[in-house]
Design an enzyme around this catalytic site. Structure first.
Site, PDB file in Angstrom:
ATOM      1  N   LYS A  96       0.903  -1.189   0.038  1.00  0.00           N
ATOM      2  CA  LYS A  96      -0.070  -0.049   0.055  1.00  0.00           C
ATOM      3  C   LYS A  96       1.019   1.309   0.045  1.00  0.00           C
ATOM      4  CE  LYS A  96      -4.008  -1.918   1.911  1.00  0.00           C
ATOM      5  NZ  LYS A  96      -3.576  -3.205   1.716  1.00  0.00           N
ATOM      6  N   ASP A 130      -1.753  -1.878  -4.057  1.00  0.00           N
ATOM      7  CA  ASP A 130      -3.046  -2.102  -3.434  1.00  0.00           C
ATOM      8  C   ASP A 130      -3.775  -0.651  -3.733  1.00  0.00           C
ATOM      9  OD1 ASP A 130      -3.021  -4.692  -2.837  1.00  0.00           O
ATOM     10  OD2 ASP A 130      -2.647  -4.399  -0.499  1.00  0.00           O
ATOM     11  N   MET A 131      -5.175  -0.678  -3.835  1.00  0.00           N
ATOM     12  CA  MET A 131      -5.779   0.597  -3.961  1.00  0.00           C
ATOM     13  C   MET A 131      -6.579   0.829  -2.473  1.00  0.00           C
ATOM     14  SD  MET A 131      -6.079   3.410  -5.398  1.00  0.00           S
ATOM     15  CE  MET A 131      -6.144   3.063  -7.385  1.00  0.00           C
ATOM     16  N   GLN A 161     -11.068  -0.280  -8.417  1.00  0.00           N
ATOM     17  CA  GLN A 161     -12.238  -0.793  -7.887  1.00  0.00           C
ATOM     18  C   GLN A 161     -13.544  -0.454  -8.526  1.00  0.00           C
ATOM     19  OE1 GLN A 161     -10.856   2.173  -5.078  1.00  0.00           O
ATOM     20  NE2 GLN A 161     -10.459   0.681  -3.395  1.00  0.00           N
ATOM     21  N   ARG A 182      -5.221  -5.186 -11.361  1.00  0.00           N
ATOM     22  CA  ARG A 182      -6.407  -6.081 -10.291  1.00  0.00           C
ATOM     23  C   ARG A 182      -7.432  -5.209 -10.524  1.00  0.00           C
ATOM     24  NH1 ARG A 182      -4.823  -6.062  -4.581  1.00  0.00           N
ATOM     25  NH2 ARG A 182      -3.148  -7.653  -5.057  1.00  0.00           N
ATOM     26  N   ALA A 187     -13.359  -1.991  -0.955  1.00  0.00           N
ATOM     27  CA  ALA A 187     -13.561  -2.341   0.430  1.00  0.00           C
ATOM     28  C   ALA A 187     -13.799  -1.242   1.434  1.00  0.00           C
ATOM     29  CB  ALA A 187     -12.403  -3.289   0.962  1.00  0.00           C
ATOM     30  N   HIS A 225     -14.893 -13.065  -5.009  1.00  0.00           N
ATOM     31  CA  HIS A 225     -15.431 -14.294  -4.536  1.00  0.00           C
ATOM     32  C   HIS A 225     -16.948 -14.728  -4.980  1.00  0.00           C
ATOM     33  CE1 HIS A 225     -12.667 -12.482  -1.751  1.00  0.00           C
ATOM     34  NE2 HIS A 225     -12.086 -13.866  -1.623  1.00  0.00           N
ATOM     35  N   ARG A 286     -12.152  -4.694   7.685  1.00  0.00           N
ATOM     36  CA  ARG A 286     -12.771  -4.654   6.508  1.00  0.00           C
ATOM     37  C   ARG A 286     -13.209  -5.920   6.069  1.00  0.00           C
ATOM     38  NH1 ARG A 286      -8.266  -1.015   5.516  1.00  0.00           N
ATOM     39  NH2 ARG A 286      -6.856  -2.688   4.479  1.00  0.00           N
ATOM     40  N   ARG A 287     -12.629  -7.003   6.520  1.00  0.00           N
ATOM     41  CA  ARG A 287     -13.246  -8.385   6.071  1.00  0.00           C
ATOM     42  C   ARG A 287     -14.302  -8.551   6.863  1.00  0.00           C
ATOM     43  NH1 ARG A 287      -9.538  -7.316   3.278  1.00  0.00           N
ATOM     44  NH2 ARG A 287     -11.092  -6.597   2.087  1.00  0.00           N
TER      45      ARG A 287
HETATM   46  C1  FAD Z   1      -7.176 -10.662  -4.065  1.00  0.00           C
HETATM   47  C2  FAD Z   1      -8.003  -9.482  -3.733  1.00  0.00           C
HETATM   48  C3  FAD Z   1      -7.198  -8.403  -3.726  1.00  0.00           C
HETATM   49  C4  FAD Z   1      -8.134  -7.261  -3.176  1.00  0.00           C
HETATM   50  N1  FAD Z   1      -7.386  -5.899  -3.132  1.00  0.00           N
HETATM   51  C5  FAD Z   1      -8.282  -4.785  -2.804  1.00  0.00           C
HETATM   52  C6  FAD Z   1      -7.564  -3.659  -2.783  1.00  0.00           C
HETATM   53  O1  FAD Z   1      -6.468  -3.102  -2.940  1.00  0.00           O
HETATM   54  N2  FAD Z   1      -8.521  -2.450  -2.654  1.00  0.00           N
HETATM   55  C7  FAD Z   1      -9.906  -2.601  -2.117  1.00  0.00           C
HETATM   56  O2  FAD Z   1     -10.314  -1.744  -1.950  1.00  0.00           O
HETATM   57  N3  FAD Z   1     -10.256  -3.987  -2.046  1.00  0.00           N
HETATM   58  C8  FAD Z   1      -9.515  -5.196  -2.433  1.00  0.00           C
HETATM   59  N4  FAD Z   1     -10.123  -6.264  -2.139  1.00  0.00           N
HETATM   60  C9  FAD Z   1     -11.342  -6.348  -1.547  1.00  0.00           C
HETATM   61  C10 FAD Z   1     -12.440  -6.251  -2.714  1.00  0.00           C
HETATM   62  O3  FAD Z   1     -12.554  -5.013  -2.983  1.00  0.00           O
HETATM   63  C11 FAD Z   1     -13.779  -6.824  -1.995  1.00  0.00           C
HETATM   64  O4  FAD Z   1     -14.004  -5.856  -0.784  1.00  0.00           O
HETATM   65  C12 FAD Z   1     -13.984  -8.128  -1.486  1.00  0.00           C
HETATM   66  O5  FAD Z   1     -13.251  -9.013  -2.132  1.00  0.00           O
HETATM   67  C13 FAD Z   1     -15.358  -8.845  -1.285  1.00  0.00           C
HETATM   68  O6  FAD Z   1     -16.134  -8.418  -2.393  1.00  0.00           O
HETATM   69  P1  FAD Z   1     -16.426  -9.840  -3.386  1.00  0.00           P
HETATM   70  O7  FAD Z   1     -16.062  -9.520  -5.002  1.00  0.00           O
HETATM   71  O8  FAD Z   1     -15.996 -11.216  -3.042  1.00  0.00           O
HETATM   72  O9  FAD Z   1     -17.914  -9.943  -3.547  1.00  0.00           O
HETATM   73  P2  FAD Z   1     -19.072  -9.976  -2.250  1.00  0.00           P
HETATM   74  O10 FAD Z   1     -20.307  -9.865  -2.852  1.00  0.00           O
HETATM   75  O11 FAD Z   1     -18.654  -9.124  -1.062  1.00  0.00           O
HETATM   76  O12 FAD Z   1     -18.741 -11.451  -1.720  1.00  0.00           O
HETATM   77  C14 FAD Z   1     -19.384 -12.699  -2.723  1.00  0.00           C
HETATM   78  C15 FAD Z   1     -19.103 -13.527  -1.746  1.00  0.00           C
HETATM   79  O13 FAD Z   1     -17.806 -14.228  -1.431  1.00  0.00           O
HETATM   80  C16 FAD Z   1     -17.923 -14.455   0.101  1.00  0.00           C
HETATM   81  N5  FAD Z   1     -16.948 -13.485   0.697  1.00  0.00           N
HETATM   82  C17 FAD Z   1     -16.747 -12.146   0.280  1.00  0.00           C
HETATM   83  N6  FAD Z   1     -16.175 -11.449   1.355  1.00  0.00           N
HETATM   84  C18 FAD Z   1     -15.939 -12.292   2.246  1.00  0.00           C
HETATM   85  C19 FAD Z   1     -15.268 -12.140   3.632  1.00  0.00           C
HETATM   86  N7  FAD Z   1     -14.836 -11.210   3.943  1.00  0.00           N
HETATM   87  N8  FAD Z   1     -15.507 -13.457   4.521  1.00  0.00           N
HETATM   88  C20 FAD Z   1     -16.306 -14.461   4.200  1.00  0.00           C
HETATM   89  N9  FAD Z   1     -16.817 -14.484   2.922  1.00  0.00           N
HETATM   90  C21 FAD Z   1     -16.955 -13.612   2.087  1.00  0.00           C
HETATM   91  C22 FAD Z   1     -19.314 -14.669   0.346  1.00  0.00           C
HETATM   92  O14 FAD Z   1     -19.755 -16.010   0.036  1.00  0.00           O
HETATM   93  C23 FAD Z   1     -19.878 -13.745  -0.488  1.00  0.00           C
HETATM   94  O15 FAD Z   1     -21.342 -14.016  -0.661  1.00  0.00           O
HETATM   95  C24 FAD Z   1      -9.194  -7.300  -2.575  1.00  0.00           C
HETATM   96  C25 FAD Z   1     -10.024  -8.603  -2.899  1.00  0.00           C
HETATM   97  C26 FAD Z   1      -9.368  -9.665  -3.386  1.00  0.00           C
HETATM   98  C27 FAD Z   1      -9.957 -10.756  -3.343  1.00  0.00           C
END
Ligand code: FAD
Length: 310
Positions: A96, A130-131, A161, A182, A187, A225, A286-287
């Site tokens: 970051k 990362d953003m 994002q 990416r 988040a 995911h 955030r998670r």
């Molecule tokens: C490799 C990677 C790098 C990332 N880098 C950044 C970044 O640089 N900047 C940034 O702002 N964000 C980043 N993120 C986070 C991203 O922006 C989302 O907040 C996060 O991935 C959840 O969104 P989703 O697309 O999985 O969809 P969602 O709709 O949130 O989730 C879809 C499904 O995935 C599962 N899931 C998602 N999150 C969780 C969790 N925390 N715990 C358990 N199950 C979960 C659940 O089954 C959910 O129903 C990153 C994510 C990944 C995977």
């Protein structure tokens, strides 16, 4: 509502101190963080690699406001690169810019990043920037496209994002530069002026951007995911006959391990983001904000451990 409260709490260092003082810190974090030490993270990467999954190691830390702290983070990240190379791991690194000193002075940040990227180039290891929250978007993209990408090319890449209203324009510019991107949803808690608030709009934006990146971009990382968006990607690449080597899926450590393994078995490149270190609190919050049900899950595991360890 709960999500926004958790995001607000993620910026309260005092709450982190309280949690640490009361002794259940490591158990809280273990679900999403691969330990507090580099050794723990390396063990997690080895295990992923054994399943054919690549990793991106993230030394946790952000919002650094002391120059020496930023330099020490830079040295630690260089240490991570050395370790990946020595152990011949299938892994790259995520950083970051606020960890490298962006809040102090952009020149401090550029200097630290250049040191990191020079070391990465020597080792042949990629470094993802990362953003962070929207107050950093413009500065991050500008430093990337004007300073870091021209000098280091494919050694480095950025994150877009899909919740940001500006992202369609940013993606087009990054494709034009053939920069590595990416794509994730985003988040952070953002105001409606800069970011879509509706989940459907965020997903539609993600779908549009992923199509552009997968079709015309430079080895994009599709970081989600979300089953619907993953299925959308799979259908799109099949329709357009885009080979699986042209992109990778990315997921977070501890999230949807079933899906990580399934996509890998189907022959797709899969990278897992592996965070480690002592500064895990904002990341964990955030998670939790993404899926408040995690609070119940984590609380139950902590309680179970507390009961059975007596
Ligand atoms: C490799 C990677 C790098 C990332 N880098 C950044 C970044 O640089 N900047 C940034 O702002 N964000 C980043 N993120 C986070 C991203 O922006 C989302 O907040 C996060 O991935 C959840 O969104 P989703 O697309 O999985 O969809 P969602 O709709 O949130 O989730 C879809 C499904 O995935 C599962 N899931 C998602 N999150 C969780 C969790 N925390 N715990 C358990 N199950 C979960 C659940 O089954 C959910 O129903 C990153 C994510 C990944 C995977």
């Amino acid at each position: 509502m709960i999500g926004n409260t958790l995001l607000w709490l993620s910026e309260r260092q005092g709450v982190f101190e309280f949690i640490k003082r009361h002794g259940f810190s490591k158990k809280l974090a273990a679900r999403f963080v691969a330990g507090e030490t580099l050794d723990g993270a390396i063990a997690a990467v080895r295990s992923l690699n054994a399943h054919g999954i690549s990793a991106s190691l993230d030394l946790l830390g952000e919002s650094v406001c002391d120059e020496r702290q930023a330099e020490s983070a830079r040295d630690e990240v260089i240490g991570v690169l050395d370790r990946i190379a020595a152990a011949q791991l299938d892994a790259n690194v995520s950083v970051k810019l606020t960890q490298m000193g962006l809040d102090i002075d952009s020149e401090v940040c550029v200097r630290n990043m250049c040191d990191v990227l020079s070391s990465a180039r020597q080792h042949g290891i990629f470094v993802r920037i990362d953003m962070e929250g929207s107050t950093y978007t413009e500065r991050t993209l500008r430093l990337f496209s004007e300073r870091l990408h021209p000098e280091f090319g494919d050694v480095t890449g950025v994150v877009i994002q899909s919740y940001m209203r500006r992202s369609a324009g940013d993606v087009d510019e990054l494709i034009e530069m053939q920069a590595r991107v990416r794509l994730c949803k985003g988040a952070y808690a953002e105001p409606k002026e800069v970011a879509f608030q509706d989940r459907g709009e965020v997903s539609r934006s993600f779908a549009t951007l992923l199509e552009r990146l997968v079709e015309r971009g430079n080895y994009p990382g599709i970081a989600t995911h979300d089953d619907v968006l993953i299925d959308h990607t799979l259908a799109f690449v099949e329709r357009k006959q885009i080979p699986s080597e042209r992109f990778e899926f990315q997921m977070l450590y501890g999230v949807r391990r079933d899906l990580q393994d399934r996509l890998r078995r189907q022959g797709f490149n899969m990278r897992v983001y592996v965070p480690f270190g002592t500064q895990w609190y904002p990341y964990l919050m955030r998670r939790l904000a993404e899926r408040p049900a995690n609070i119940a899950f984590i609380t139950m595991s902590v309680l179970k451990e507390a009961m059975f360890s007596k």
